[in-house]
Design a protein around this motif. Structure first.
Motif, short mmCIF file in Angstrom:
data_model
loop_
_atom_site.label_atom_id
_atom_site.label_comp_id
_atom_site.label_asym_id
_atom_site.label_seq_id
_atom_site.Cartn_x
_atom_site.Cartn_y
_atom_site.Cartn_z
N TYR A 48 0.82 -1.17 0.02
CA TYR A 48 0.09 0.18 0.02
C TYR A 48 0.94 1.33 0.00
O TYR A 48 0.78 2.28 -0.73
CB TYR A 48 -1.15 0.03 1.25
CG TYR A 48 -1.79 1.42 1.47
CD1 TYR A 48 -2.84 1.76 0.51
CD2 TYR A 48 -1.38 2.36 2.26
CE1 TYR A 48 -3.49 2.87 0.91
CE2 TYR A 48 -1.98 3.29 2.49
CZ TYR A 48 -3.05 3.87 1.85
OH TYR A 48 -3.77 4.86 1.69
N ALA A 49 1.82 1.18 0.94
CA ALA A 49 2.69 2.47 1.03
C ALA A 49 3.39 2.56 -0.45
O ALA A 49 3.75 3.86 -0.82
CB ALA A 49 3.62 2.31 2.14
N VAL A 58 -2.43 -0.91 -5.15
CA VAL A 58 -1.91 -2.17 -4.84
C VAL A 58 -2.46 -3.08 -5.85
O VAL A 58 -1.65 -4.11 -6.05
CB VAL A 58 -2.81 -2.60 -3.34
CG1 VAL A 58 -2.50 -4.22 -3.16
CG2 VAL A 58 -2.17 -1.64 -2.35
N GLU A 59 -3.56 -3.02 -6.33
CA GLU A 59 -4.11 -4.27 -7.35
C GLU A 59 -3.15 -4.27 -8.60
O GLU A 59 -2.66 -5.13 -9.03
CB GLU A 59 -5.52 -3.61 -7.85
CG GLU A 59 -6.15 -4.72 -8.85
CD GLU A 59 -7.47 -4.37 -9.18
OE1 GLU A 59 -7.98 -5.04 -10.21
OE2 GLU A 59 -8.04 -3.30 -8.66
N ALA A 71 -0.08 -9.23 0.73
CA ALA A 71 0.42 -8.85 2.14
C ALA A 71 1.99 -9.52 2.41
O ALA A 71 2.58 -9.15 3.39
CB ALA A 71 -0.31 -9.29 3.47
N LEU A 72 2.37 -10.37 1.58
CA LEU A 72 3.41 -11.23 1.74
C LEU A 72 4.59 -10.79 0.68
O LEU A 72 5.08 -11.40 -0.07
CB LEU A 72 3.20 -12.62 1.62
CG LEU A 72 2.45 -13.47 2.51
CD1 LEU A 72 2.39 -14.92 2.46
CD2 LEU A 72 2.96 -13.14 4.19
N ILE A 167 -8.50 -4.36 5.52
CA ILE A 167 -7.13 -3.90 5.74
C ILE A 167 -6.45 -3.70 4.51
O ILE A 167 -6.23 -4.77 3.69
CB ILE A 167 -6.26 -5.09 6.55
CG1 ILE A 167 -7.13 -5.31 7.89
CG2 ILE A 167 -4.91 -4.68 6.90
CD1 ILE A 167 -6.57 -6.42 8.69
N ASP A 168 -5.75 -2.70 4.18
CA ASP A 168 -5.20 -2.34 2.92
C ASP A 168 -3.90 -3.57 2.81
O ASP A 168 -2.98 -3.74 3.59
CB ASP A 168 -4.53 -1.05 2.76
CG ASP A 168 -5.45 -0.15 2.21
OD1 ASP A 168 -6.20 -0.22 1.41
OD2 ASP A 168 -5.59 1.10 3.06
N GLY A 169 -3.92 -4.07 1.50
CA GLY A 169 -2.95 -4.91 1.13
C GLY A 169 -3.10 -6.29 1.70
O GLY A 169 -2.31 -7.38 1.50
N VAL A 170 -4.21 -6.47 2.50
CA VAL A 170 -4.45 -7.95 3.04
C VAL A 170 -5.84 -8.21 2.89
O VAL A 170 -6.15 -9.48 2.28
CB VAL A 170 -4.43 -7.73 4.82
CG1 VAL A 170 -4.93 -9.22 5.08
CG2 VAL A 170 -2.89 -7.42 5.15
#
Length: 212
Positions: A48-49, A58-59, A71-72, A167-170
């Motif tokens: 996200y950052a 993110v996508e 997330a990983l 949760i962003d990215g999760v």
């Protein structure tokens, strides 16, 4: 006749020079365009950052780098960045989709809860002190069974138990558990695999929204 021949020869030379010049230019521009921008993941980075830092989302980053679980991401991992044209196309596509949906009533994703620090945990003794034979093994403080892709541990004073969050990215998760070290703006994401939980590490400044 001599004047006509002189004019014809002059035009041929000028035309030849033009053709050579035009053929040379594209090869230089192609070399410049062929360079692909990449970045290396640093400690504390989240997708996200990084997406915000490089004016994308993110996508787009996840698809470009074939990330099954955004997330990983690992420290030292090299990520490709979308070309400027690809970023603009993605923005236009999202804007177009947003305009199409504006005519239909839609539910907002959620209320912002601010930024959180994320960690990951498992059902095992490394996280809970319980082994598979323990009667409370794999059971959350809410009484529900843990489930990867669903369960998170939270501070109930910040996120009420039973709440669904984004949760962003999760992605979407449900607050089902608590933890002694999970106080304030901290979230523990449940995972089945110990190695994946360790790989997840600590992610800071992650945006979280309350859905319901």
């Amino acid at each position: 006749m001599s004047i006509l021949r002189w004019l014809a020869a002059g035009l041929f030379l000028v035309g030849g020079f033009t053709i050579v010049s035009n053929n040379a230019l594209p090869s230089w521009s192609n070399k410049a365009e062929a360079k692909e921008a990449t970045i290396q993941v640093q400690p504390g980075d989240t997708l996200y950052a990084l997406a915000r830092q490089h004016d994308t989302d993110v996508e787009t980053l996840a698809q470009l780098n074939q990330l099954k679980n955004p997330a990983l991401i690992q420290v030292g991992q090299e990520l490709r960045l979308p070309a400027k044209g690809e970023t603009e196309k993605a923005k236009q596509k999202k804007q177009s989709a947003s305009n199409d949906e504006s005519a239909v009533p839609t539910m907002a994703r959620g209320q912002s809860l601010g930024t959180f620090t994320l960690t990951a945990y498992t059902s095992g003794p490394e996280s809970t002190g319980k082994s598979p034979g323990h009667p409370a093994y794999g059971v959350t403080s809410s009484g529900a069974k843990v489930a990867e892709g669903v369960t998170i541990a939270v501070d109930p004073e910040v996120i009420p138990i039973g709440s669904r969050v984004y949760i962003d990215g999760v992605g979407y998760r449900v607050a089902q558990d608590t933890g002694g070290a999970i106080k304030g703006n901290k979230i523990d994401v449940y995972m089945n695999d110990v190695d994946e939980a360790r790989q997840f590490g600590v992610k800071r400044e992650v945006q979280v929204e309350l859905i319901d």
